[in-house]
Scaffold this motif. Structure first.
Motif, short mmCIF file in Angstrom:
data_model
loop_
_atom_site.label_atom_id
_atom_site.label_comp_id
_atom_site.label_asym_id
_atom_site.label_seq_id
_atom_site.Cartn_x
_atom_site.Cartn_y
_atom_site.Cartn_z
N ASN A 1 0.86 -1.18 0.00
CA ASN A 1 0.00 0.00 0.00
C ASN A 1 0.90 1.25 0.00
O ASN A 1 1.16 1.85 1.04
N TRP A 2 1.40 1.60 -1.17
CA TRP A 2 2.39 2.69 -1.28
C TRP A 2 1.75 4.06 -1.13
O TRP A 2 0.60 4.27 -1.48
N ASN A 3 2.50 5.02 -0.58
CA ASN A 3 2.10 6.43 -0.59
C ASN A 3 3.38 7.28 -0.65
O ASN A 3 4.49 6.76 -0.47
N PRO A 4 3.29 8.59 -0.90
CA PRO A 4 4.48 9.43 -1.11
C PRO A 4 5.46 9.46 0.07
O PRO A 4 6.61 9.84 -0.12
N SER A 5 5.03 9.07 1.28
CA SER A 5 5.95 9.11 2.42
C SER A 5 7.07 8.08 2.28
O SER A 5 8.05 8.13 3.01
N PHE A 6 6.91 7.14 1.34
CA PHE A 6 8.01 6.21 1.06
C PHE A 6 9.21 6.96 0.47
O PHE A 6 10.35 6.56 0.66
N ILE A 7 8.95 8.07 -0.26
CA ILE A 7 10.04 8.85 -0.86
C ILE A 7 10.72 9.68 0.23
O ILE A 7 11.94 9.61 0.41
N LYS B 1 3.42 14.16 1.45
CA LYS B 1 2.07 13.61 1.38
C LYS B 1 1.53 13.72 -0.05
O LYS B 1 2.13 14.36 -0.90
N LYS B 2 0.38 13.10 -0.27
CA LYS B 2 -0.23 13.09 -1.60
C LYS B 2 -0.48 14.52 -2.08
O LYS B 2 -0.97 15.37 -1.34
N GLY B 3 -0.13 14.78 -3.33
CA GLY B 3 -0.36 16.09 -3.93
C GLY B 3 0.73 17.10 -3.64
O GLY B 3 0.68 18.23 -4.13
N GLN B 4 1.70 16.72 -2.82
CA GLN B 4 2.77 17.65 -2.47
C GLN B 4 4.01 17.40 -3.33
O GLN B 4 4.21 16.30 -3.86
N THR B 5 4.86 18.42 -3.43
CA THR B 5 6.06 18.33 -4.26
C THR B 5 7.29 18.75 -3.46
O THR B 5 7.19 19.39 -2.41
#
Length: 638
Positions: A104-110, A115-119
């Motif tokens: 269950n991947w989400n941007p916090s893995f990077i 969070k989602k939608g953030q750069t």
């Protein structure tokens, strides 16, 4: 999870995507997933990525549909090391006829803060480059505010073409170069389009240009070389980093917007001068800082160079192809390092016009290459070294005389048609003093032969031959012969008076005369100014004090005696001892003409504060070494 982490460490993002859960895949496409990882890792300069799997709790491992496995991510970035912990949620999903665990991947893995939608945003703070200074604090290379000419397209008016043509001409540019910059996609009528930086000593030009409609200026920081050609080979220059530079491992901390020192002291002291760029990695939308490294401005480099002497010597050499080195012979401090022809290093910062660039590149005398650190045949300037080696080995004495008759001499008939020739046959009994004054080739050829190849070679090594010169500026090693050996009597004899295969740099040749003023010790040259007043020695006791005195006496006569090879032209009011030399350069044995390099090495024997070596190429039809002596001797006037 182990399989996923293995792919992650290899940055195999496409394969990672295949392990994502259906829910994760709905939130991000494969292309977006792969591109996001690649772009962010490239943006932050991620290296040494290491992801490890933590220990799962026993309680959680029993869940049949959902499990949680901890992981840790560490990596090096432009802003320093980043390390964070996370917990992956794995769900069991049906796939064809069986079930698999998916991530269950989400941007916090990077990054854990993402969070989602953030750069991610990476901010760069440029370090101010350190200055290169002479011994008195004068800037040889400086970072300062300079004017940059810009064009505002919407303000050019009806005289647009006239203004732009005039501006191009005054800035030594083509109209096409300006038009290309004005046609960039971001340019609007109100944009200030930077065209070219102008040297700070051209303020009159700036005033004239900005009096036109549509032409403006702003001040920007830039590298500037106040002494231009005179100090170019000492300072070197900087230029924008290239793609090739960025491929080199040692340049991993550079970005495409950086500059790098590629010649001279700009290159030698790049790390010290450059400083450290400041970096901040943050989440753009929340301004949450992920990593930060503060900017560290570069440090100044203070040299031993005396820029006033540097300019005087360059003025003497300008128009010739050659080099000169000035030392304080008591301390080893390099006071001037000059090479001619030269170039203006400001061209690499403020731009070249095509005509100047072509002229410099086509010049056979290689103006971009320093000559004071390259090796050449030293001619008769080697004779004081031969004398010192002969005295140390007992093959000659200070007062001993050699019986020499005629202008030509050979050891025996085994030499065939080969013989050593001297300029004057006036003396039939020659001692060391007269041999130096008249530059007697036969005397020094016999001295080398009587010393023997082994002892002569060892003596040269005591003077630093075939050894790296201990100097901050990279300098070519002086060579004894093409193969490092003296393997024939003819080569030994020729080496004794400077016409063998011996080659020396103007720097090393200058250093080799310092034992005459340092109780027989060969001083270690230095280019960095410090508070140390006691000299360091490269080699000790290459001659005794009495031997140094005897050689110095002869070198005084070279200049002060009417019979001396450097007596003319006479320069009154100086107390200089020295030696001239002419090196014949022939492409082959059949080459009857060839060319000649002229040499002069001199030192102030009274004040003992200045020693100069000078070499000028192609002096055959210009009075040979007398031409060089005439350039060098006036430099000793107060």
């Amino acid at each position: 999870m182990n399989e996923y982490v293995s792919k992650w460490n290899k940055q195999n993002f496409s394969s990672m995507y295949a392990q994502l859960s259906n829910g994760a895949k709905k939130s991000v496409s494969k292309k977006a997933f792969v591109d996001r990882y690649k772009n962010i890792y490239d943006q932050v300069g991620a290296t040494n990525l290491k992801v490890t799997v933590g220990k799962q709790s026993e309680k959680d491992s029993g869940n049949k549909k959902t499990q949680h496995i901890p992981y840790k991510v560490t990596m090096d970035t432009k802003a320093g090391e980043v390390s964070f912990n996370g917990k992956a949620t794995l769900v069991k999903e049906k796939s064809n006829d069986h079930e698999d665990w998916k991530i269950n991947w989400n941007p916090s893995f990077i990054f854990s803060q993402l969070k989602k939608g953030q750069t991610i945003q990476v901010l760069e703070a440029d370090a101010v480059r350190g200055n290169i200074l002479d011994r008195n604090g004068n800037a040889l290379a400086i970072t300062e505010s300079v004017p940059e000419i810009g064009v505002v397209p919407g303000q050019l008016g009806k005289d647009k073409d006239k203004v732009l043509d005039h501006t191009a001409k005054k800035l030594d540019m083509t109209r096409d170069e300006i038009d290309k910059q004005l046609s960039a996609s971001w340019v609007t009528d109100d944009s200030i389009v930077p065209i070219k930086k102008v040297k700070p000593d051209q303020m009159d030009l700036v005033k004239k240009l900005t009096s036109q409609k549509g032409i403006s200026k702003r001040d920007v920081d830039s590298r500037f070389y106040p002494y231009g050609e005179a100090a170019a080979h000492v300072t070197g220059y900087i230029r924008p980093v290239t793609a090739e530079d960025l491929k080199k491992p040692e340049n991993k901390n550079y970005s495409s917007t950086d500059s790098i020192g590629v010649a001279g002291l700009e290159n030698v002291y790049e790390n010290q001068l450059r400083g450290q760029t400041g970096w901040t990695i943050l989440v753009r939308e929340t301004k949450t800082i992920i990593a930060k490294k503060d900017v560290e401005n570069g440090k100044d480099v203070k040299t031993t160079i005396d820029v006033n002497l540097q300019k005087k010597i360059y003025k003497q050499l300008k128009g010739d192809s050659g080099a000169s080195v000035a030392l304080n012979p008591k301390t080893g401090e390099a006071l001037a390092l000059v090479s001619s022809p030269s170039y203006d290093p400001n061209g690499f910062v403020f731009g070249w016009n095509d005509k100047t660039w072509k002229k410099l590149n086509d010049d056979p005398n290689r103006p971009f290459s320093a000559k004071f650190n390259k090796i050449y045949a030293p001619g008769s300037t080697i004779k004081p070294i031969t004398a010192a080696i002969g005295l140390e080995n007992g093959s000659i004495t200070v007062d001993g005389k050699k019986k020499i008759s005629g202008k030509e001499w050979q050891k025996d008939k085994s030499w065939g048609n080969y013989s050593v020739t001297r300029v004057s046959s006036r003396l039939s009994e020659v001692d060391l003093n007269n041999a130096l004054i008249t530059s007697d080739n036969i005397y020094f050829a016999q001295t080398a032969l009587d010393t023997g190849a082994k002892q002569f070679t060892q003596g040269l090594k005591q003077f630093g031959f075939a050894e790296k010169v201990p100097f901050e500026f990279p300098t070519q090693e002086s060579s004894i012969s093409n193969n490092g050996k003296i393997d024939s009597d003819i080569l030994l004899a020729d080496s004794g008076y400077g016409q063998g295969q011996i080659e020396m740099s103007p720097l090393h040749l200058a250093v080799s005369y310092t034992p005459l003023l340092n109780n027989g010790n060969l001083v270690k040259p230095k280019l960095m100014k410090d508070d140390e007043t006691t000299p360091s020695f490269w080699h000790r006791q290459v001659m005794s004090q009495s031997e140094a005195d005897a050689i110095t006496k002869g070198l005084k006569g070279v200049i002060e005696s009417p019979n001396g090879s450097a007596h003319d032209p006479v320069v009154k009011g100086i107390t200089v001892a020295g030696k001239t030399g002419t090196a014949e350069l022939k492409k082959s044995k059949e080459d009857k003409k060839g060319t000649e390099n002229g040499w002069f090495v001199g030192f102030d024997y009274k004040n003992q504060n200045l020693l100069i070596s000078m070499m000028i190429q192609d002096v055959k039809d210009r009075h040979g070494s007398h031409y060089v002596a005439g350039k060098a001797k006036p430099l000793f006037k107060k």
